[in-house]
Design a protein around this motif. Structure first.
Motif, short mmCIF file in Angstrom:
data_model
loop_
_atom_site.label_atom_id
_atom_site.label_comp_id
_atom_site.label_asym_id
_atom_site.label_seq_id
_atom_site.Cartn_x
_atom_site.Cartn_y
_atom_site.Cartn_z
N THR A 1 32.03 39.59 44.64
CA THR A 1 32.15 39.06 43.28
C THR A 1 31.98 40.16 42.25
N ILE A 2 31.02 41.05 42.46
CA ILE A 2 30.78 42.14 41.52
C ILE A 2 32.01 43.02 41.39
N TYR A 3 32.70 43.29 42.50
CA TYR A 3 33.87 44.15 42.45
C TYR A 3 35.15 43.40 42.08
N ALA A 4 35.14 42.08 42.17
CA ALA A 4 36.32 41.29 41.77
C ALA A 4 36.38 41.08 40.26
N LEU A 5 35.24 41.08 39.60
CA LEU A 5 35.22 40.85 38.15
C LEU A 5 36.03 41.88 37.36
N PRO A 6 35.97 43.18 37.69
CA PRO A 6 36.82 44.13 36.97
C PRO A 6 38.31 43.85 37.15
N LEU A 7 38.71 43.41 38.33
CA LEU A 7 40.12 43.06 38.54
C LEU A 7 40.53 41.89 37.66
N ALA B 1 39.11 41.04 34.86
CA ALA B 1 39.09 41.51 33.47
C ALA B 1 40.35 42.31 33.15
N LEU B 2 40.86 43.09 34.10
CA LEU B 2 42.07 43.87 33.87
C LEU B 2 43.33 43.01 33.87
N CYS B 3 43.25 41.83 34.45
CA CYS B 3 44.41 40.93 34.44
C CYS B 3 44.69 40.37 33.05
N ILE B 4 43.67 40.29 32.22
CA ILE B 4 43.85 39.75 30.86
C ILE B 4 44.77 40.63 30.03
N PRO B 5 44.51 41.94 29.89
CA PRO B 5 45.45 42.76 29.13
C PRO B 5 46.80 42.92 29.84
N LEU B 6 46.80 42.86 31.18
CA LEU B 6 48.08 42.93 31.89
C LEU B 6 48.97 41.75 31.53
N MET B 7 48.40 40.57 31.50
CA MET B 7 49.17 39.38 31.11
C MET B 7 49.59 39.49 29.65
N GLY B 8 48.72 40.02 28.81
CA GLY B 8 49.08 40.23 27.41
C GLY B 8 50.22 41.21 27.27
N ASN B 9 50.20 42.27 28.07
CA ASN B 9 51.29 43.25 28.06
C ASN B 9 52.62 42.62 28.47
#
Length: 96
Positions: free
Chosen positions: A10-16, A18-26
């Protein structure tokens, strides 16, 4: 109750996530304009933070110390992120 392995995952999945949010925005908007280097820097910052929090979680025994150190790590991440985004300190790495 989560196992040790599930908490680490879970700790290492949270950054992924979080990075999906700007990716979807892009992908969906012209207003979000992140380059590959932006994603790389954000990934390095987020995964380093996750690593440090996991390290503290596994090495420090006292709960109060764990919480205080993790709060310090998250605050350091926030200050670095804000500096890179808008330049509140005016460093050479400041954005905009």
């Amino acid at each position: 109750m989560m196992t040790h392995k599930q908490k680490t995952l879970t700790i290492y999945a949270l950054p992924l996530v979080a990075l999906c949010i700007p990716l979807m925005g892009n992908l969906l908007s012209k207003e979000v304009n992140w380059s590959a280097s932006d994603f790389l820097i954000a990934g390095i910052l987020l995964f380093t933070t996750a690593f440090l929090i996991n390290l503290v979680r596994n090495t420090i025994r006292k709960q109060r110390q764990k919480v205080m150190i993790c709060i310090f790590i998250v605050l350091a991440l926030a200050l670095i992120w804000i500096e890179l985004a808008v330049g509140i300190f005016g460093s050479p790495w400041a954005g905009n």
